[in-house]
Design an enzyme around this catalytic site. Structure first.
Site, PDB file in Angstrom:
ATOM      1  N   GLU A   1       0.843  -1.196   0.000  1.00  0.00           N
ATOM      2  CA  GLU A   1       0.000   0.000   0.000  1.00  0.00           C
ATOM      3  C   GLU A   1       0.873   1.240   0.000  1.00  0.00           C
ATOM      4  OE1 GLU A   1      -3.493  -0.325   2.498  1.00  0.00           O
ATOM      5  OE2 GLU A   1      -3.253   1.755   3.153  1.00  0.00           O
TER       6      GLU A   1
ATOM      7  N   ASP B   1       0.164   5.336   0.628  1.00  0.00           N
ATOM      8  CA  ASP B   1      -0.919   6.172   1.169  1.00  0.00           C
ATOM      9  C   ASP B   1      -0.664   7.663   1.141  1.00  0.00           C
ATOM     10  OD1 ASP B   1      -2.257   3.885   1.958  1.00  0.00           O
ATOM     11  OD2 ASP B   1      -1.673   4.010   4.050  1.00  0.00           O
TER      12      ASP B   1
ATOM     13  N   GLU C   1      -3.110  10.423   3.083  1.00  0.00           N
ATOM     14  CA  GLU C   1      -4.314  10.645   3.874  1.00  0.00           C
ATOM     15  C   GLU C   1      -4.298  12.094   4.357  1.00  0.00           C
ATOM     16  OE1 GLU C   1      -6.004   6.740   5.979  1.00  0.00           O
ATOM     17  OE2 GLU C   1      -4.094   7.390   6.821  1.00  0.00           O
TER      18      GLU C   1
ATOM     19  N   ARG D   1       5.310   3.275   8.760  1.00  0.00           N
ATOM     20  CA  ARG D   1       6.323   4.115   8.114  1.00  0.00           C
ATOM     21  C   ARG D   1       5.736   5.499   7.844  1.00  0.00           C
ATOM     22  NH1 ARG D   1       7.078  -0.910   4.868  1.00  0.00           N
ATOM     23  NH2 ARG D   1       8.960  -1.945   5.649  1.00  0.00           N
TER      24      ARG D   1
END
Length: 285
Positions: free
Chosen positions: A99, A101, A103, A127
């Protein structure tokens, strides 16, 4: 700051292998949840997600990708968006998923959004790096980009890199390179943790909350039935130049400057979280 008032240049490499062209959400995405709260408008040129007390909403890409240079323009929830999260990310499926990301953690009116980034490989994340933005992300659209090739992952905002996660398999760090990923996005309520660790709750009198998307573009390798559209993934091909793209000296300096001035959390500096020693990818010596 002067830097924040200067338009940041977006580098364009001529001859990219374009899989998905910009501008048609009907063609590139499926609305996956929200019971009508997600809408595709303007003949496919605009997509909006909405959140109210009953539900949020989300969408995903029709295609799966294995490496790519992916751009999306977002305009985030304006006003008092505390408790809301707008997630925009790449992800595979399964217990050992990969994944990448972005956000966006909502705020009280007048306070800055927090841009949260993370990289998962083989089901392992932790991370996180977090940033303030140098502009109001609710006033207009801005471009959020992911470069993902076999050597590195680069997160960029309006063409300026804010984070680089290098392939460090030589140090025993798994790197996302074998699992195809779809693009996902969602707008949802996370007031149990998102704003000041959950201290500030969502003000539902401000609902519905809405985030907007436009100008998606993917220069990427799509995967169908286990076969990549890029064939041998030959980095020397002029059509696939992004497969070996790296930050030049100008962008390396820009990355350092942005991290120095706008990064507010870096897991690689969090010795309390990792008392037994920082993760191996944090040691760049």
């Amino acid at each position: 700051m002067a830097f924040s008032r200067v338009a940041l240049l977006i580098c364009t490499v001529i001859g990219y292998f374009v899989i998905a062209s910009a501008g048609n959400f009907y063609q590139d995405f499926d609305i996956t949840w929200g019971d009508g709260r997600a809408k595709i408008l303007n003949n496919g040129e605009l997509l909006t997600l909405s959140l109210d007390k009953a539900s949020g909403s989300g969408f995903q890409s029709k295609n799966e990708y294995l490496f790519g240079k992916i751009d999306m323009q977002l305009k985030l929830v304006p006003g008092n968006s505390a408790g809301t999260v707008t997630a925009y990310y790449l992800s595979s499926k399964g217990a050992t998923w990969d994944e990448i990301d972005f956000e966006f953690l909502g705020n009280l009116s007048g306070e800055p959004y927090i841009l949260h980034t993370n990289v998962f490989s083989q089901g392992k994340g932790n991370r996180e790096q977090q940033f303030y933005l140098w502009f109001d992300p609710t006033a207009d659209f801005h471009t959020y980009s992911i470069l993902w090739n076999p050597q590195r992952i680069v997160f960029s905002v309006d063409g300026s890199p804010i984070r680089e996660f290098k392939n460090m398999e030589s140090k025993g760090v798994p790197f996302p390179k074998n699992q195809a990923m779809r693009i996902y996005s969602s707008l949802w309520n996370a007031d149990d943790w998102a704003t000041r660790g959950g201290l500030v709750k969502t003000d539902w009198t401000q609902a519905p909350f809405t985030a907007s998307y436009r100008n998606f573009n993917a220069n990427a390798c799509t995967v169908s039935s286990g076969t990549s559209s890029c064939g041998s993934n030959n980095p020397s091909s002029s059509n696939n130049a992004w497969l070996s793209e790296e930050l030049d000296s100008t962008n390396q300096e820009r990355l350092k400057w942005l991290q120095k001035n706008y990064m507010i959390y870096n897991y690689c500096s969090d010795t309390q979280r990792f008392p037994q020693g920082l993760p191996p990818e944090c040691n760049t010596a």
